[in-house]
Design a protein around this motif. Structure first.
Motif, PDB file in Angstrom:
ATOM      1  N   ALA A 472      12.853 -33.655  33.780  1.00 20.85           N
ATOM      2  CA  ALA A 472      12.152 -34.292  34.901  1.00 20.85           C
ATOM      3  C   ALA A 472      12.003 -35.792  34.666  1.00 20.85           C
ATOM      4  O   ALA A 472      12.180 -36.611  35.583  1.00 20.85           O
ATOM      5  N   ARG A 475      15.248 -37.449  35.335  1.00 19.60           N
ATOM      6  CA  ARG A 475      15.475 -37.618  36.781  1.00 19.60           C
ATOM      7  C   ARG A 475      14.697 -38.812  37.296  1.00 19.60           C
ATOM      8  O   ARG A 475      15.181 -39.580  38.130  1.00 19.60           O
ATOM      9  N   GLU A 505      18.798 -27.688  41.532  1.00 22.93           N
ATOM     10  CA  GLU A 505      17.512 -28.369  41.370  1.00 22.93           C
ATOM     11  C   GLU A 505      16.971 -28.839  42.714  1.00 22.93           C
ATOM     12  O   GLU A 505      15.763 -28.792  42.965  1.00 22.93           O
ATOM     13  N   THR A 506      17.849 -29.290  43.603  1.00 25.30           N
ATOM     14  CA  THR A 506      17.418 -29.706  44.940  1.00 25.30           C
ATOM     15  C   THR A 506      16.892 -28.515  45.727  1.00 25.30           C
ATOM     16  O   THR A 506      15.910 -28.627  46.473  1.00 25.30           O
ATOM     17  N   LYS A 508      15.359 -25.945  44.536  1.00 23.65           N
ATOM     18  CA  LYS A 508      13.994 -25.682  44.076  1.00 23.65           C
ATOM     19  C   LYS A 508      12.992 -26.577  44.797  1.00 23.65           C
ATOM     20  O   LYS A 508      11.926 -26.124  45.241  1.00 23.65           O
ATOM     21  N   LEU A 509      13.334 -27.858  44.925  1.00 20.79           N
ATOM     22  CA  LEU A 509      12.433 -28.784  45.607  1.00 20.79           C
ATOM     23  C   LEU A 509      12.318 -28.434  47.090  1.00 20.79           C
ATOM     24  O   LEU A 509      11.235 -28.512  47.673  1.00 20.79           O
ATOM     25  N   MET A 510      13.413 -28.051  47.716  1.00 22.71           N
ATOM     26  CA  MET A 510      13.397 -27.736  49.141  1.00 22.71           C
ATOM     27  C   MET A 510      12.537 -26.500  49.422  1.00 22.71           C
ATOM     28  O   MET A 510      11.826 -26.439  50.422  1.00 22.71           O
ATOM     29  N   ALA A 512       9.917 -25.607  47.981  1.00 28.64           N
ATOM     30  CA  ALA A 512       8.502 -25.973  47.901  1.00 28.64           C
ATOM     31  C   ALA A 512       8.065 -26.833  49.082  1.00 28.64           C
ATOM     32  O   ALA A 512       6.881 -26.857  49.424  1.00 28.64           O
ATOM     33  N   SER A 513       8.993 -27.539  49.706  1.00 26.18           N
ATOM     34  CA  SER A 513       8.608 -28.496  50.748  1.00 26.18           C
ATOM     35  C   SER A 513       8.890 -28.025  52.168  1.00 26.18           C
ATOM     36  O   SER A 513       8.260 -28.495  53.116  1.00 26.18           O
ATOM     37  N   TYR A 539      21.551 -36.545  44.214  1.00 25.04           N
ATOM     38  CA  TYR A 539      20.276 -35.981  44.657  1.00 25.04           C
ATOM     39  C   TYR A 539      19.939 -36.482  46.051  1.00 25.04           C
ATOM     40  O   TYR A 539      19.505 -35.724  46.929  1.00 25.04           O
ATOM     41  N   THR A 543      19.574 -34.161  49.350  1.00 30.39           N
ATOM     42  CA  THR A 543      18.241 -34.179  49.970  1.00 30.39           C
ATOM     43  C   THR A 543      18.312 -34.648  51.416  1.00 30.39           C
ATOM     44  O   THR A 543      17.683 -34.063  52.308  1.00 30.39           O
ATOM     45  N   THR A 547      17.197 -32.425  54.533  1.00 30.32           N
ATOM     46  CA  THR A 547      16.119 -32.913  55.392  1.00 30.32           C
ATOM     47  C   THR A 547      16.572 -33.002  56.841  1.00 30.32           C
ATOM     48  O   THR A 547      15.853 -32.610  57.769  1.00 30.32           O
TER      49      THR A 547
END
Length: 797
Positions: A472, A475, A505-506, A508-510, A512-513, A539, A543, A547
């Motif tokens: 992290a 990154r 990894e992206t 995982k972030l998506m 959550a958001s 990234y 992203t 989005t």
């Protein structure tokens, strides 16, 4: 008694017997003002002898208390130069009232009396002089006003004569009317109008105006007058009735004037019309106007609002794509339907206002060209009144202004881009400063986490957690590089990386958001190849794709699929996407089930500043940045979409082979040393990292928290240090300045610039100040130790 001082020289002629009283009066005058001059005279004859050569403001005579000086008074008044000079009699009598009565009875009305005390004499004399001067000024003003009045009267008379001459010799009929309670009253009429109508001037003064109007127009006189007052100037055609009943067609030009007390006067000038000649002239003018309109790119129209009949001419086909006959067939309502639906209510409202005011209008709106294209037009017209004063006809010209509007839009777009660029430049300067502080923070995090990993067993849960933390932090390190690149202070480094790792990894972030109603489908091939790229930029690409896809499904359930796989680009695909080359690629695809895009939107989806979102909801730069990143990586990017089906965004990157992707954590054995290091930095986290890491590898370290402290420490004991490591940005003294001072004292000592701010310094300057190596924060222990060994051992990287 207080006497005000004179502001101008005053001459008082004093006729006293004996010098003592005259001298006393002179002394009193000097106390009052130096501007008072006393002129002594022996007697009246002496005064008269010098009257022509001396200015006399006031004459003071002496009275012995007996008889008034009648003879002296008459002699003075008989002389022209003394005819208006005030005469003051100074008497010894205590009471002057009897003397005044005596003077009145003997017709000495303009002789003045006062006691013979010097103050009383001077006060009275000064008062008389002021009165005399005031009367003289008043006479001058009256004479001037009389002269001006005479000149104005003469000018007015001459103007009246010119007006009357023009009024009577004019070849057109002229009438002047005053509106009294809404009814016209004739003020004047010239001989031409009298001759046309068959009445004398005196007869017309007693005839109501409606008697001169034809029977079919009697009821519209009042409406016509209201239109004249409303529009100030008005041109119209009408018919008057002569005494013998003959009809007189006229072209009338009117002008209204508002006088005091809200009086309204209308001057009407009429010209007789020969109907056949008028028709010939109108036809000729119409042909010339239609030719001119065609040549200037305007189409003209004439619409009868009562019948709806519409005549078109000029550049009709050029502007609308239709022939004049086609537009005539659809009429006025058909033309209104050609106006863009979003513009139509505004246009109709403005036209309704022009009809209500019976005046001019200027409109800009869009029309649907026959080709289907939206064209911008400018419509200039005028509403003409019928005999009742209401609008019944529209005349106008329509011009295609599409090129001008698009040019203005392009100019505004360029202005917006310039402002955006300036904002980005300011933001870049801010970003550079933030990145420096953030790099200092990351230097401690990454360095200390790296140290902790080396102390924790690889089989422990803590080791796995620390690896995640280090990933992290790395990154974050890449993001800082992005910020520095944005502020034009760093180059983008590219390394062999696996796109599928970044995609996972992206995802995982998506998860959550994004809202739970959007299902994320992971279709990433973990065996796909590597690409040479910058991780932080990829990234950003993934992203932005995700989005954009999520926004296309706002407020609804949907699916978002992310695919990464190996592909082989063949000749057919190269022809379809010329940016590609035949060979191996890694495909990134992001597909959504949103509302999709129309072909016109799809064609511009990667254009800078192009967005379909509302104001404040997007900048139109996200996909433009994606396009720039992929193109810069020698790849290709495109989108496919259909309305109501969704969209898929593709990014192709060249696949590389035979590479080993670097891991975040290198567990190799670190090099060791025994050298003595002077470490200078103003950030406590960096110092904590240095104090923990370097002694473990055998180095001796001396910590300083500012450039000034570091310089003093070195100068006190230069022989105690084998290497200097310094930050660049510090209060009062920068790392470059510190290196320069140390190098000047000890040229052979190696120096490392350890900085979180990559403002590029020329290597010539670095060599000049003795800097052997530049190491960018944040950094792991191995990289720092390797840099130390290179600097001390003199190894060129």
């Amino acid at each position: 008694m207080t006497i005000s001082r004179a502001t101008e020289d005053i001459s008082l002629v004093v006729c006293y017997k004996g010098d003592t009283r005259l001298k006393t009066l002179g002394n009193a005058a000097k106390k009052i003002s130096s501007a008072i001059q006393l002129l002594a005279a022996k007697d009246v004859a002496h005064i008269l002898a010098h009257a022509e050569e001396t200015r006399l403001d006031c004459i003071v005579l002496e009275h012995d208390g007996k008889a008034l000086p009648m003879a002296a008074y008459k002699q003075l008044r008989a002389r022209g130069s003394c005819a208006t000079t005030p005469i003051l009699v100074a008497t010894k009598a205590a009471n002057v009232a009897p003397l005044l009565e005596q003077a009145t009875q003997t017709a000495l009305s303009d002789i003045y009396m006062t006691t013979d005390s010097p103050p009383a004499v001077l006060a009275a004399a000064l008062t008389l002089v002021r009165i005399k001067n005031g009367e003289a000024a008043l006479r001058t003003s009256n004479d001037f006003l009389a002269s001006v009045a005479q000149e104005r009267s003469k000018a007015l008379q001459e103007s009246e004569e010119r007006y009357r001459f023009l009024f009577n010799v004019c070849g057109d009929g002229v009438m002047a009317l005053e509106l009294v309670s809404g009814e016209p009253r004739l003020l004047d009429v010239n001989d031409v109008a009298c001759k046309w109508l068959g009445y004398s001037r005196e007869e017309l003064f007693h005839i109501p105006l409606r008697q001169l109007t034809t029977l079919d127009r009697v009821n519209i006189v009042r409406g016509r007058l209201e239109s004249i007052l409303q529009h100030n100037e008005l041109f119209f055609e009408t018919v008057l009735r002569a005494r013998d009943g003959a009809k007189i067609p006229l072209e009338i030009m009117t002008r209204s004037f508002t006088l005091e007390e809200n009086r309204h006067v209308v001057v009407a000038l009429g010209r007789r019309v020969d109907p056949p000649a008028l028709q010939r002239k109108s036809a000729s003018l119409e042909d010339e106007y239609r030719f001119l309109a065609t040549q200037t790119g305007q189409m003209i129209y004439d619409c009868n609002l009562q019948s709806g009949h519409l005549i078109w001419g000029g550049a009709v086909a050029q502007t609308s794509g239709f022939t004049p006959q086609q537009l005539v067939q659809v009429g006025w309502e058909g033309w209104q339907e050609r106006i863009a639906p979003s513009d139509r209510p505004r246009v109709q409202k403005q036209l309704a206002e022009a009809l209500r005011m019976v005046g001019k209008y200027q409109l800009e709106y869009r029309i649907n060209h026959k080709s289907g294209e939206l064209r911008y037009v400018e419509d200039n017209g005028v509403a003409l009144p019928d005999p009742s004063g209401k609008a019944y006809r529209l005349l106008g010209a329509v011009k295609d202004i599409t090129a001008r509007i698009r040019s203005e839009e392009e100019r505004r777009r360029l202005d917006d881009e310039l402002q955006h660029s300036q904002r980005l430049e300011s933001l870049g300067m801010l970003a550079g400063g933030i990145a420096h502080d953030f790099n200092n923070i990351l230097a401690g995090i990454i360095g200390l986490t790296d140290l902790a990993l080396r102390e924790v067993p690889t089989s422990s849960l803590a080791h796995d957690d620390l690896v995640e933390a280090l990933q992290a932090a790395n990154r974050a390190k890449e993001l800082v590089k992005q910020i520095l690149a944005f502020s034009r202070q760093s180059r983008q480094e590219r390394n062999p990386i696996y796109l599928h790792i970044i995609a996972r990894e992206t995802i995982k972030l998506m998860r959550a958001s994004l809202p739970p109603m959007i299902e994320i489908i992971d279709n990433v091939d973990a065996n796909s190849g590597a690409v040479m790229a910058n991780a932080a930029q990829l990234y950003q690409v993934i992203t932005n794709f995700c989005t954009n896809a999520a926004q296309a499904m706002t407020g609804q359930t949907g699916k978002l699929e992310i695919r990464v796989r190996n592909v082989e680009v063949d000749e057919a695909m190269v022809q379809q996407h010329p940016a590609l080359r035949q060979g191996p690629y890694v495909e990134l695809a992001v597909q959504d089930s949103g509302h999709g895009m129309a072909p016109s939107v799809l064609a511009r989806v990667f254009d800078p500043f192009y967005t379909t979102k509302g104001p404040g909801e997007g900048t139109g730069m996200g996909l433009a940045v994606v396009h720039g990143i992929i193109t810069d990586h020698e790849g290709a990017v495109w989108a496919e979409s259909k309305l109501g089906v969704g969209a898929t965004f593709y990014a192709y990157l060249p696949r590389i082979a035979g590479v080993v992707v670097e891991d975040f954590f290198d567990s190799d054995t670190l090099q060791r040393g025994h050298e003595r290091i002077l470490f200078v930095d103003d950030d406590e986290a960096v110092l904590r990292f240095a104090e923990s890491a370097l002694p473990r590898q055998g180095f001796e370290i001396t910590i300083c928290r500012s450039g000034e402290e570091g310089l003093k420490t070195f100068r006190d004991n230069p022989h105690l240090f084998d290497l200097v490591i310094t930050d660049q940005i510090m209060p009062k003294m920068s790392g470059e300045e510190l290196a320069d001072a140390i190098h000047a004292q000890t040229p052979d000592i190696p120096i490392i610039l350890f900085t979180g701010f990559s403002e590029e310094l020329p290597w010539e300057r670095l060599h000049e100040v003795g800097i052997n190596e530049v190491v960018l924060k944040p950094i792991i222990v191995k990289d720092l130790v390797d840099a130390i060994r290179r600097a001390i051992d003199g190894i060129t990287q």
